[in-house]
Design an enzyme around this catalytic site. Sequence first.
Site, PDB file in Angstrom:
ATOM      1  CG  PHE A 149      37.290  73.915  35.249  1.00 20.93           C
ATOM      2  CD1 PHE A 149      38.347  74.063  36.140  1.00 20.93           C
ATOM      3  CD2 PHE A 149      36.495  75.016  34.975  1.00 20.93           C
ATOM      4  CE1 PHE A 149      38.606  75.293  36.751  1.00 20.93           C
ATOM      5  CE2 PHE A 149      36.737  76.245  35.584  1.00 20.93           C
ATOM      6  CZ  PHE A 149      37.794  76.384  36.473  1.00 20.93           C
ATOM      7  CG  LEU A 150      37.403  71.378  28.735  1.00 19.33           C
ATOM      8  CD1 LEU A 150      37.696  71.649  27.267  1.00 19.33           C
ATOM      9  CD2 LEU A 150      35.908  71.262  28.987  1.00 19.33           C
ATOM     10  NE  ARG A 151      36.264  65.152  34.260  1.00 15.47           N
ATOM     11  CZ  ARG A 151      35.193  64.595  34.822  1.00 15.47           C
ATOM     12  NH1 ARG A 151      35.341  63.688  35.765  1.00 15.47           N
ATOM     13  NH2 ARG A 151      33.968  64.928  34.447  1.00 15.47           N
ATOM     14  CE  LYS A 208      43.305  74.523  34.323  1.00 15.62           C
ATOM     15  NZ  LYS A 208      42.644  73.655  33.422  1.00 15.62           N
ATOM     16  N   GLY A 257      46.313  55.219  42.485  1.00 18.10           N
ATOM     17  CA  GLY A 257      46.969  54.839  41.232  1.00 18.10           C
ATOM     18  C   GLY A 257      48.477  54.962  41.385  1.00 18.10           C
ATOM     19  CB  CYS A 264      46.366  69.260  33.077  1.00 18.78           C
ATOM     20  SG  CYS A 264      45.794  69.208  31.382  1.00 18.78           S
ATOM     21  CE  LYS A 334      41.916  61.541  31.314  1.00 16.04           C
ATOM     22  NZ  LYS A 334      41.000  62.460  31.891  1.00 16.04           N
ATOM     23  NE  ARG A 341      50.361  66.261  26.027  1.00 15.11           N
ATOM     24  CZ  ARG A 341      49.590  67.335  25.798  1.00 15.11           C
ATOM     25  NH1 ARG A 341      50.150  68.528  25.735  1.00 15.11           N
ATOM     26  NH2 ARG A 341      48.301  67.222  25.640  1.00 15.11           N
TER      27      ARG A 341
HETATM   28  C1  UGA Z   1      42.721  67.666  34.489  1.00 19.92           C
HETATM   29  C2  UGA Z   1      41.504  68.222  35.256  1.00 19.92           C
HETATM   30  O1  UGA Z   1      40.747  67.140  35.790  1.00 19.92           O
HETATM   31  C3  UGA Z   1      40.609  69.050  34.333  1.00 19.92           C
HETATM   32  O2  UGA Z   1      39.539  69.632  35.081  1.00 19.92           O
HETATM   33  C4  UGA Z   1      41.455  70.181  33.721  1.00 19.92           C
HETATM   34  O3  UGA Z   1      40.711  70.960  32.826  1.00 19.92           O
HETATM   35  C5  UGA Z   1      42.625  69.568  32.970  1.00 19.92           C
HETATM   36  O4  UGA Z   1      43.417  68.777  33.887  1.00 19.92           O
HETATM   37  C6  UGA Z   1      43.448  70.708  32.418  1.00 19.92           C
HETATM   38  O5  UGA Z   1      43.999  71.469  33.210  1.00 19.92           O
HETATM   39  O6  UGA Z   1      43.436  70.915  31.211  1.00 19.92           O
HETATM   40  P1  UGA Z   1      43.139  65.578  32.867  1.00 19.92           P
HETATM   41  O7  UGA Z   1      44.588  65.841  33.087  1.00 19.92           O
HETATM   42  O8  UGA Z   1      42.631  65.384  31.496  1.00 19.92           O
HETATM   43  O9  UGA Z   1      42.233  66.769  33.495  1.00 19.92           O
HETATM   44  O10 UGA Z   1      42.790  64.235  33.628  1.00 19.92           O
HETATM   45  P2  UGA Z   1      42.218  63.746  35.027  1.00 19.92           P
HETATM   46  O11 UGA Z   1      41.113  62.825  34.742  1.00 19.92           O
HETATM   47  O12 UGA Z   1      41.937  64.845  35.967  1.00 19.92           O
HETATM   48  O13 UGA Z   1      43.452  62.869  35.562  1.00 19.92           O
HETATM   49  C7  UGA Z   1      44.724  63.425  35.835  1.00 19.92           C
HETATM   50  C8  UGA Z   1      45.634  62.380  36.453  1.00 19.92           C
HETATM   51  O14 UGA Z   1      45.164  62.005  37.750  1.00 19.92           O
HETATM   52  C9  UGA Z   1      45.697  61.073  35.667  1.00 19.92           C
HETATM   53  O15 UGA Z   1      47.018  60.574  35.722  1.00 19.92           O
HETATM   54  C10 UGA Z   1      44.749  60.159  36.398  1.00 19.92           C
HETATM   55  O16 UGA Z   1      45.045  58.786  36.237  1.00 19.92           O
HETATM   56  C11 UGA Z   1      44.994  60.609  37.837  1.00 19.92           C
HETATM   57  N1  UGA Z   1      43.855  60.314  38.742  1.00 19.92           N
HETATM   58  C12 UGA Z   1      42.668  60.921  38.557  1.00 19.92           C
HETATM   59  C13 UGA Z   1      44.035  59.441  39.803  1.00 19.92           C
HETATM   60  O17 UGA Z   1      45.130  58.864  40.014  1.00 19.92           O
HETATM   61  N2  UGA Z   1      42.984  59.211  40.648  1.00 19.92           N
HETATM   62  C14 UGA Z   1      41.780  59.809  40.480  1.00 19.92           C
HETATM   63  O18 UGA Z   1      40.870  59.553  41.311  1.00 19.92           O
HETATM   64  C15 UGA Z   1      41.614  60.682  39.410  1.00 19.92           C
END
Ligand code: UGA
Length: 470
Positions: A149-151, A208, A257, A264, A334, A341
């Site tokens: 669950f890594l961001r 997941k 956004g 992911c 982000k 990607r």
């Molecule tokens: C996401 C999950 O948050 C992780 O827990 C997971 O492990 C990971 O996918 C994965 O499956 O490997 P990640 O894709 O790195 O992590 O990034 P996030 O921070 O979750 O953001 C994903 C997208 O949602 C981005 O485009 C971000 O800008 C958008 N977002 C996020 C929003 O538009 N609003 C928010 O409040 C949060």
Amino acid sequence: MGYVGLVAGTCYAHVGHEVKCLDSEQSKIKDLNNGIIPIYETGLKELVLNAVSERKLSFAHNNIAISSDTDLFVIAVGTPSGANGSAYMGFVHSVVSDVIKRVSAFPSNKSYYILVKSTVPIGTAKYIRDRIADNSLSNKLHVISNPEFLREGRAVKDFLEPDRVVIGTDNKAANDMAYRLYSPIFKDSSECENKIFYTSNVTAELIKYFTNGYLSYRISFINQAADLCENVDASLSDLMCGLGMDSRIGSSYLSPGPGFGGSCFPKDTRELMYSSSANSSPMTLLQHAVNYNEDRKLKIAHSILRGVQQMAGIKKEEYGNKKVNILLLGIAFKEETDDIRESVSLSIIDRLLSVCGDSVSITAHDPKACENLKSYIDANSRDQSWLSILIEKDMEKSIQNSDYDIVIVATRWSNFIGNSFLEKSIKDKKSVFVYDLHNIMRFPEDIIFDSYKRQLFSLGKNLLKIWGNK
Ligand code: UGA
């Protein structure tokens, strides 16, 4: 060894385990052995260098011999989307074959474990177990499903301070092995008990997908709320606050956004839709959220195109020249990552270039992702027009050299907020449009957006319509 493998391997070594990270790419191994980290991830480089110097972490080609003292094989290879949305499992299958081959040659008086960290479809642990049984290794080799669950951008912190560690197994020995692996992360046994969650393999696989599916759904929900706020003149920020204050809802993952991207959410939602349909329980709610996300990206690009048209008219009126200069701030999907990607910036660039051609000129800046945009353009041998994009790593230079008419803030990088160089430059412009796709910009009061020549478009406010008719 992608970003999950590298972060996980490094963090396991950081808490005291002895880790060997294997990869098929010689150049990557060579770089890592020279302290060059292939991805940008906060805090990772320091941990890698430290663990290597303490001889807890090493990197090698995946054809090397492995000692039978090894306890655990972690699978952290990619599972990209296939044509029908399902995850491509070729890399996972090939690692499974490799581990089975190796373990077959190991002594029989010891147990070995395959820990699946890659995001894998429902039934993968069963598939691996069947392969193990086919090779008569069921007493010797066990499968642990342990999703990550890594961001990106916060992966090290997420790994070392997790909300929970999900362990899917079908036997106690595998649970004990997972406990040995993760307990050093926690301060004491009570924290271990609270944070390590044991379940079956298939449930771990689902946790997941449902986590990413639910978060994606939530983001589409707030983005749709932003559209309604725009239409009824309500305050989006107050709405977010009012919702988030309800402890049943909470405020995280409620930032609006331009639509979610990255490697992911898009990939995992596609797989969940595919596998839920294949298992006769289609996730229809998620399907709507995903469709809406795709439409949203198009709608936003459309709104920007209308802005470009309007700006072209203003420029013709003022300078007799219709070319519109665009400054794109943010290329990564982000903040705090160099990953591009499924970044919304790519779809915006694509739309702008395909519709406007050389009547626009684009300067793109990102604190970390410029190199990846260059490689993306080379690797995809994009349309010639992509070669015209000026990619500028230095933010001030991008502002200075672009002579922009339109600024698009496409990523939530903190250094875009309150940037005095940008603010002064916007203030000095006679005509300028600013698209704030994350509602992060806080302009001082003396920067006025009050005419058809100077406009601020933000979520919940003017983003999807164009102000005035002139
Ligand atoms: C996401 C999950 O948050 C992780 O827990 C997971 O492990 C990971 O996918 C994965 O499956 O490997 P990640 O894709 O790195 O992590 O990034 P996030 O921070 O979750 O953001 C994903 C997208 O949602 C981005 O485009 C971000 O800008 C958008 N977002 C996020 C929003 O538009 N609003 C928010 O409040 C949060």
